[in-house]
Design a protein around this motif. Structure first.
Motif, short mmCIF file in Angstrom:
data_model
loop_
_atom_site.label_atom_id
_atom_site.label_comp_id
_atom_site.label_asym_id
_atom_site.label_seq_id
_atom_site.Cartn_x
_atom_site.Cartn_y
_atom_site.Cartn_z
N TRP A 74 -12.78 11.72 82.22
CA TRP A 74 -13.13 12.84 83.09
C TRP A 74 -13.87 13.92 82.32
CZ3 TRP A 74 -13.53 14.09 88.03
CH2 TRP A 74 -13.55 15.43 88.40
N GLN A 75 -13.41 14.20 81.10
CA GLN A 75 -14.06 15.21 80.27
C GLN A 75 -15.50 14.83 79.93
OE1 GLN A 75 -12.89 18.22 79.20
NE2 GLN A 75 -11.07 17.92 80.45
N SER A 88 -20.53 13.82 83.54
CA SER A 88 -21.44 14.93 83.78
C SER A 88 -21.07 15.61 85.09
CB SER A 88 -22.89 14.42 83.84
OG SER A 88 -23.05 13.60 84.98
N THR A 89 -21.62 16.78 85.32
CA THR A 89 -21.30 17.50 86.56
C THR A 89 -21.78 16.73 87.78
OG1 THR A 89 -23.32 18.79 86.27
CG2 THR A 89 -21.26 19.79 85.53
N SER A 90 -22.90 16.02 87.66
CA SER A 90 -23.38 15.24 88.81
C SER A 90 -22.44 14.06 89.10
CB SER A 90 -24.79 14.73 88.56
OG SER A 90 -24.82 13.89 87.42
N GLN A 91 -21.81 13.49 88.07
CA GLN A 91 -20.86 12.41 88.28
C GLN A 91 -19.53 12.94 88.85
OE1 GLN A 91 -21.04 10.97 84.22
NE2 GLN A 91 -21.96 9.04 84.90
N LYS A 92 -19.18 14.17 88.49
CA LYS A 92 -17.95 14.77 89.01
C LYS A 92 -18.11 15.29 90.43
CE LYS A 92 -16.09 16.46 84.61
NZ LYS A 92 -15.69 17.65 83.86
N GLN A 93 -19.35 15.52 90.86
CA GLN A 93 -19.61 16.17 92.14
C GLN A 93 -18.93 15.50 93.34
OE1 GLN A 93 -20.89 19.15 92.36
NE2 GLN A 93 -20.47 19.12 94.54
N TYR A 100 -16.15 13.89 93.53
CA TYR A 100 -14.72 14.18 93.45
C TYR A 100 -14.45 15.65 93.77
CZ TYR A 100 -14.72 9.66 91.12
OH TYR A 100 -14.89 8.34 90.83
N LEU A 101 -15.32 16.52 93.27
CA LEU A 101 -15.16 17.94 93.54
C LEU A 101 -15.39 18.25 95.02
CD1 LEU A 101 -16.92 19.39 90.38
CD2 LEU A 101 -14.47 19.12 90.79
N GLN A 102 -16.33 17.51 95.65
CA GLN A 102 -16.59 17.69 97.08
C GLN A 102 -15.38 17.22 97.90
OE1 GLN A 102 -19.22 19.23 98.60
NE2 GLN A 102 -17.94 19.01 100.41
#
Length: 196
Positions: free
Chosen positions: A116-117, A120-125, A127-129
């Motif tokens: 998870w660390q 990238s932010t685009s890969q996390k997006q 999950y964050l959405q």
């Protein structure tokens, strides 16, 4: 070969059927034991230093607080309180935990945390959405649950208005923005009404 629960049930049934005259013997033994316990506890407390007595008192206070907390959580579960919103990491964890290689669950958690660390932010997006959507779900379910609790006369379980108003303005604005972009045209009117 009988389980503990079944054994206790049988003993409880036998106790209920026992006449009061026979129960008296056990009551006397209990009173004697309780008196002896009181004397032993008084002797034990007398030998403690003030610091030890304070530490013992604090430990007892913590135990009681923990019991009260467990009882309160159990009651909330029985009343159907909605589960809290999950974070993006929690969603990532639940989706990938089974496939992750690791000797123990702790090892799997560490590996997933490292993964998870490194995302990238685009890969996390995504999950964050999903986490933002879950926040909206939680707030909606909490509002209806709190209304139900007020109808049942349990205002003590309702979050205070002050607590809800103290949410960060940026968080509520973000939630409203994500709700607007993810909702269809019919839902936009509903959101506007709820925002007012």
């Amino acid at each position: 070969e009988v389980s503990h629960v079944e054994l206790i049930k049988k003993l409880a049934g036998a106790w209920k059927e026992l006449p009061a005259s026979q129960k008296q013997v056990y009551e006397e033994a209990r009173k004697t034991d309780w008196k002896r316990y009181g004397e032993q506890m008084a002797a034990y407390k007398a030998q403690l230093t003030p610091a030890q007595a304070a530490a013992l008192k604090e430990e007892r206070r913590k135990q009681l607080a923990k019991r009260r907390s467990i009882r309160a959580k159990r009651e909330l579960n029985l009343l159907g309180k909605p589960k809290r919103a999950r974070s993006g990491f929690n969603i990532f964890l639940s989706e990938n935990f089974q496939e992750t290689e690791g000797v123990s669950p702790v090892a799997k958690l560490k590996k997933l945390f490292d993964t998870w660390q490194k995302l990238s932010t685009s890969q996390k997006q995504p999950y964050l959405q999903l986490a933002e959507d879950d926040k909206v779900r939680y707030e909606n379910e909490m509002k209806s649950w709190e209304a139900k609790m007020i109808q049942l006369g349990r205002e003590d379980l309702v979050r205070s208005k002050k607590q809800r108003l103290n949410q960060k303005p940026t968080e509520t604005a973000k939630q409203a923005a994500t709700a607007k972009t993810s909702s269809s045209g019919g839902n936009k009117a509903k959101l506007k009404k709820s925002e007012e």
